[in-house]
Design a protein around this motif. Sequence first.
Motif, PDB file in Angstrom:
ATOM      1  N   GLY A 176       1.119  -1.273   0.095  1.00 47.77           N
ATOM      2  CA  GLY A 176       0.299  -0.333   0.568  1.00 47.77           C
ATOM      3  C   GLY A 176       0.759   1.354  -0.086  1.00 47.77           C
ATOM      4  N   TYR A 177       0.049   2.115  -0.402  1.00 48.35           N
ATOM      5  CA  TYR A 177       0.474   3.276  -0.109  1.00 48.35           C
ATOM      6  C   TYR A 177       1.804   3.655   0.968  1.00 48.35           C
ATOM      7  CZ  TYR A 177       2.180   8.624  -1.803  1.00 48.35           C
ATOM      8  OH  TYR A 177       2.904   9.102  -2.264  1.00 48.35           O
ATOM      9  N   PHE A 178       1.009   3.863   2.320  1.00 53.38           N
ATOM     10  CA  PHE A 178       1.359   3.863   3.698  1.00 53.38           C
ATOM     11  C   PHE A 178       1.648   3.318   4.590  1.00 53.38           C
ATOM     12  CE2 PHE A 178      -1.490   7.537   2.274  1.00 53.38           C
ATOM     13  CZ  PHE A 178      -0.419   8.884   2.793  1.00 53.38           C
ATOM     14  N   GLY A 179       2.301   1.697   3.304  1.00 57.74           N
ATOM     15  CA  GLY A 179       2.891   0.863   4.511  1.00 57.74           C
ATOM     16  C   GLY A 179       1.196   0.137   4.607  1.00 57.74           C
ATOM     17  N   LEU A 180       1.849  -1.341   5.941  1.00 63.84           N
ATOM     18  CA  LEU A 180       0.223  -2.846   6.221  1.00 63.84           C
ATOM     19  C   LEU A 180      -0.274  -1.198   7.031  1.00 63.84           C
ATOM     20  CD1 LEU A 180       2.289  -6.047   5.871  1.00 63.84           C
ATOM     21  CD2 LEU A 180       0.539  -4.683   4.570  1.00 63.84           C
ATOM     22  N   ASP A 181       0.655  -0.377   7.930  1.00 69.52           N
ATOM     23  CA  ASP A 181      -0.235   0.116   9.154  1.00 69.52           C
ATOM     24  C   ASP A 181      -0.763   1.624   8.344  1.00 69.52           C
ATOM     25  OD1 ASP A 181       1.042  -1.441  10.617  1.00 69.52           O
ATOM     26  OD2 ASP A 181       2.850  -0.617  10.677  1.00 69.52           O
TER      27      ASP A 181
ATOM     28  N   PRO B  40      -1.400   4.967   8.631  1.00 68.31           N
ATOM     29  CA  PRO B  40      -0.152   6.602   8.724  1.00 68.31           C
ATOM     30  C   PRO B  40      -0.380   7.312   9.761  1.00 68.31           C
ATOM     31  CG  PRO B  40      -2.065   7.371   6.842  1.00 68.31           C
ATOM     32  CD  PRO B  40      -2.988   5.476   7.528  1.00 68.31           C
ATOM     33  N   GLU B  41       0.446   7.425  10.386  1.00 65.62           N
ATOM     34  CA  GLU B  41      -0.462   8.082  12.022  1.00 65.62           C
ATOM     35  C   GLU B  41      -0.407   9.518  11.198  1.00 65.62           C
ATOM     36  OE1 GLU B  41       3.069   7.950  14.398  1.00 65.62           O
ATOM     37  OE2 GLU B  41       3.117   5.941  13.806  1.00 65.62           O
ATOM     38  N   VAL B  42      -1.266   9.802  12.550  1.00 69.91           N
ATOM     39  CA  VAL B  42      -1.891  11.518  12.520  1.00 69.91           C
ATOM     40  C   VAL B  42      -0.500  12.395  12.611  1.00 69.91           C
ATOM     41  CG1 VAL B  42      -3.417  12.842  13.407  1.00 69.91           C
ATOM     42  CG2 VAL B  42      -3.979  10.490  12.141  1.00 69.91           C
ATOM     43  N   VAL B  43      -0.437  13.303  11.910  1.00 72.69           N
ATOM     44  CA  VAL B  43       0.195  14.316  12.628  1.00 72.69           C
ATOM     45  C   VAL B  43      -1.031  15.593  13.622  1.00 72.69           C
ATOM     46  CG1 VAL B  43       1.022  17.127  12.074  1.00 72.69           C
ATOM     47  CG2 VAL B  43       1.711  14.754  11.390  1.00 72.69           C
ATOM     48  N   ARG B  44       0.022  15.967  15.159  1.00 75.46           N
ATOM     49  CA  ARG B  44      -1.247  16.641  15.694  1.00 75.46           C
ATOM     50  C   ARG B  44      -0.409  17.475  16.388  1.00 75.46           C
ATOM     51  NH1 ARG B  44      -4.713  12.802  17.063  1.00 75.46           N
ATOM     52  NH2 ARG B  44      -4.029  10.363  17.798  1.00 75.46           N
TER      53      ARG B  44
ATOM     54  N   ASN C  73       9.722  31.327   3.352  1.00 79.13           N
ATOM     55  CA  ASN C  73       9.628  30.616   1.696  1.00 79.13           C
ATOM     56  C   ASN C  73       7.983  30.786   1.775  1.00 79.13           C
ATOM     57  OD1 ASN C  73       8.269  29.135   0.178  1.00 79.13           O
ATOM     58  ND2 ASN C  73      10.519  27.797  -0.348  1.00 79.13           N
ATOM     59  N   THR C  74       6.970  31.532   0.843  1.00 77.68           N
ATOM     60  CA  THR C  74       5.811  30.723   1.095  1.00 77.68           C
ATOM     61  C   THR C  74       5.142  29.629   0.432  1.00 77.68           C
ATOM     62  OG1 THR C  74       5.579  31.444  -1.086  1.00 77.68           O
ATOM     63  CG2 THR C  74       5.495  33.613   0.040  1.00 77.68           C
ATOM     64  N   ARG C  75       5.572  29.053   0.013  1.00 80.91           N
ATOM     65  CA  ARG C  75       5.376  27.589   1.019  1.00 80.91           C
ATOM     66  C   ARG C  75       5.460  27.073   1.700  1.00 80.91           C
ATOM     67  NH1 ARG C  75       8.379  25.546  -5.035  1.00 80.91           N
ATOM     68  NH2 ARG C  75       6.977  26.410  -6.505  1.00 80.91           N
ATOM     69  N   ASP C  76       6.266  27.427   2.904  1.00 80.52           N
ATOM     70  CA  ASP C  76       6.433  26.683   3.696  1.00 80.52           C
ATOM     71  C   ASP C  76       4.889  27.050   4.431  1.00 80.52           C
ATOM     72  OD1 ASP C  76       8.623  25.071   3.551  1.00 80.52           O
ATOM     73  OD2 ASP C  76      10.189  26.801   4.287  1.00 80.52           O
ATOM     74  N   THR C  77       4.810  28.602   4.329  1.00 73.66           N
ATOM     75  CA  THR C  77       3.804  29.182   5.566  1.00 73.66           C
ATOM     76  C   THR C  77       2.474  28.449   5.063  1.00 73.66           C
ATOM     77  OG1 THR C  77       3.794  31.684   3.873  1.00 73.66           O
ATOM     78  CG2 THR C  77       4.977  30.833   6.069  1.00 73.66           C
ATOM     79  N   MET C  78       2.437  27.980   3.456  1.00 74.00           N
ATOM     80  CA  MET C  78       1.206  27.577   3.400  1.00 74.00           C
ATOM     81  C   MET C  78       0.778  26.341   3.516  1.00 74.00           C
ATOM     82  SD  MET C  78      -1.203  27.570   1.554  1.00 74.00           S
ATOM     83  CE  MET C  78      -1.597  29.327   0.407  1.00 74.00           C
ATOM     84  N   GLY C  79       1.624  25.611   3.925  1.00 76.09           N
ATOM     85  CA  GLY C  79       1.841  24.348   4.154  1.00 76.09           C
ATOM     86  C   GLY C  79       1.444  24.520   6.158  1.00 76.09           C
ATOM     87  N   ILE C  80       2.277  25.536   6.840  1.00 72.10           N
ATOM     88  CA  ILE C  80       1.231  25.350   7.817  1.00 72.10           C
ATOM     89  C   ILE C  80       0.071  25.611   7.952  1.00 72.10           C
ATOM     90  CG2 ILE C  80       1.774  26.855   9.858  1.00 72.10           C
ATOM     91  CD1 ILE C  80       4.967  27.028   8.984  1.00 72.10           C
ATOM     92  N   ARG C  81       0.125  26.724   6.899  1.00 72.39           N
ATOM     93  CA  ARG C  81      -2.171  26.590   7.052  1.00 72.39           C
ATOM     94  C   ARG C  81      -2.983  25.740   7.044  1.00 72.39           C
ATOM     95  NH1 ARG C  81      -1.028  31.259   3.753  1.00 72.39           N
ATOM     96  NH2 ARG C  81       0.258  32.880   4.278  1.00 72.39           N
ATOM     97  N   MET C  82      -2.061  24.836   6.100  1.00 71.19           N
ATOM     98  CA  MET C  82      -2.570  23.715   5.764  1.00 71.19           C
ATOM     99  C   MET C  82      -2.675  22.833   6.447  1.00 71.19           C
ATOM    100  SD  MET C  82      -1.307  23.198   1.815  1.00 71.19           S
ATOM    101  CE  MET C  82      -2.223  21.380   1.353  1.00 71.19           C
ATOM    102  N   LEU C  83      -1.733  22.531   7.511  1.00 72.22           N
ATOM    103  CA  LEU C  83      -1.640  22.209   8.813  1.00 72.22           C
ATOM    104  C   LEU C  83      -2.806  22.108   9.888  1.00 72.22           C
ATOM    105  CD1 LEU C  83       1.654  21.394   9.394  1.00 72.22           C
ATOM    106  CD2 LEU C  83       0.152  19.675   8.988  1.00 72.22           C
ATOM    107  N   GLN C  84      -2.570  23.874   9.983  1.00 72.04           N
ATOM    108  CA  GLN C  84      -3.927  24.755  11.128  1.00 72.04           C
ATOM    109  C   GLN C  84      -5.396  24.560  10.296  1.00 72.04           C
ATOM    110  OE1 GLN C  84      -1.795  28.411  10.588  1.00 72.04           O
ATOM    111  NE2 GLN C  84      -0.999  27.688  12.803  1.00 72.04           N
ATOM    112  N   ARG C  85      -5.508  24.137   9.458  1.00 75.44           N
ATOM    113  CA  ARG C  85      -7.056  24.054   8.431  1.00 75.44           C
ATOM    114  C   ARG C  85      -7.409  22.302   9.341  1.00 75.44           C
ATOM    115  NH1 ARG C  85      -6.915  27.382   3.319  1.00 75.44           N
ATOM    116  NH2 ARG C  85      -5.372  26.747   3.205  1.00 75.44           N
ATOM    117  N   GLU C  86      -6.709  21.867   9.335  1.00 74.73           N
ATOM    118  CA  GLU C  86      -6.189  20.544   8.948  1.00 74.73           C
ATOM    119  C   GLU C  86      -6.736  19.794  11.386  1.00 74.73           C
ATOM    120  OE1 GLU C  86      -7.901  17.505   7.221  1.00 74.73           O
ATOM    121  OE2 GLU C  86      -7.627  18.973   5.861  1.00 74.73           O
ATOM    122  N   GLY C  87      -6.457  20.626  12.029  1.00 75.11           N
ATOM    123  CA  GLY C  87      -6.732  21.045  13.297  1.00 75.11           C
ATOM    124  C   GLY C  87      -5.398  20.529  14.007  1.00 75.11           C
TER     125      GLY C  87
END
Length: 82
Positions: free
Chosen positions: A26-31, A33-37, A65-79
């Motif tokens: 599978g794409y993430f292995g047999l287990d 995927p762990e959730v980033v909190r 880098n604005t890509r880094d800040t966009m990634g952080i915003r995406m994580l925040q939207r996911e809680g």
Amino acid sequence: MLPEYSVDIDVDIDWPVAEQRVLRFGYFGLDKPEVVRLLLCNVSGCLTDGRVLISGSGEEMVSVNTRDTMGIRMLQREGVEV
């Protein structure tokens, strides 16, 4: 990551090996995927490219880098706590 779940793709012949591992494990292995909190990072060196800019008045500024800040915003939207 365990070696049986990974493959280095250096040359074209590595792609079939990678494809077979994805089909088998599978794409993430047999287990599941762990959730980033929580994301912790040091702004200097993680979000910057190491450049220091000096303004006309002598104030130091760093380039982020604005890509880094966009990634952080995406994580925040996911809680994820950042």
